[in-house]
Write a protein that holds these residues in place. Structure first.
Motif, PDB file in Angstrom:
ATOM      1  N   SER A  10       0.925  -1.072  -0.080  1.00  0.00           N
ATOM      2  CA  SER A  10       0.030   0.023   0.229  1.00  0.00           C
ATOM      3  C   SER A  10       1.022   1.268   0.043  1.00  0.00           C
ATOM      4  O   SER A  10       0.271   2.428  -0.355  1.00  0.00           O
ATOM      5  N   ASP A  11       1.974   1.204   0.293  1.00  0.00           N
ATOM      6  CA  ASP A  11       2.897   2.279   0.130  1.00  0.00           C
ATOM      7  C   ASP A  11       3.199   2.746  -1.360  1.00  0.00           C
ATOM      8  O   ASP A  11       3.658   1.966  -1.872  1.00  0.00           O
ATOM      9  N   PRO A  12       3.299   4.100  -1.105  1.00  0.00           N
ATOM     10  CA  PRO A  12       3.498   4.448  -2.916  1.00  0.00           C
ATOM     11  C   PRO A  12       4.984   4.108  -3.372  1.00  0.00           C
ATOM     12  O   PRO A  12       5.043   4.105  -4.712  1.00  0.00           O
ATOM     13  N   ILE A  13       5.920   3.896  -2.440  1.00  0.00           N
ATOM     14  CA  ILE A  13       7.194   3.482  -2.884  1.00  0.00           C
ATOM     15  C   ILE A  13       7.322   2.213  -3.573  1.00  0.00           C
ATOM     16  O   ILE A  13       8.319   1.861  -4.413  1.00  0.00           O
ATOM     17  N   TYR A  14       6.406   1.394  -2.940  1.00  0.00           N
ATOM     18  CA  TYR A  14       6.196  -0.172  -3.757  1.00  0.00           C
ATOM     19  C   TYR A  14       6.022  -0.086  -5.042  1.00  0.00           C
ATOM     20  O   TYR A  14       6.876  -0.838  -5.888  1.00  0.00           O
TER      21      TYR A  14
END
Length: 64
Positions: free
Chosen positions: A43-47
Motif C-alpha cells: 500500500s506504500d507509494p514507494i512499492y
C-alpha cells in the motif's frame, strides 16, 4: 543469486555504486534497496517505484 563483495556495482534500483548486494540474473541490487523492497508494504507509494525498477531486469540471453 550471489553476493558481491570485491568491487563496486551500480544498483538497478537506486543507481548508486555500492559494494554489497545481490545479483538477480545479471542485475545488481544493493543491500539497502533489497532491505527496502522486503520491508515495504504494497500500500506504500514507494512499492510501485520498486516494481517499475524491477521490471527493468531481464533474463540473460542464455536463459531464453
Amino acid at each position: 543469486m550471489k553476493n558481491s563483495e570485491s568491487m563496486f556495482q551500480s544498483c538497478i534500483i537506486c543507481e548508486e555504486e555500492k559494494k554489497q548486494g545481490i545479483f538477480l540474473y545479471t542485475s545488481f541490487i544493493c543491500q539497502e534497496c533489497e532491505t527496502g523492497i522486503l520491508q515495504t508494504e504494497t500500500s506504500d507509494p514507494i512499492y510501485h517505484y520498486y516494481l517499475d525498477k524491477l521490471k527493468m531486469i531481464t533474463l540473460p540471453q542464455s536463459f531464453l
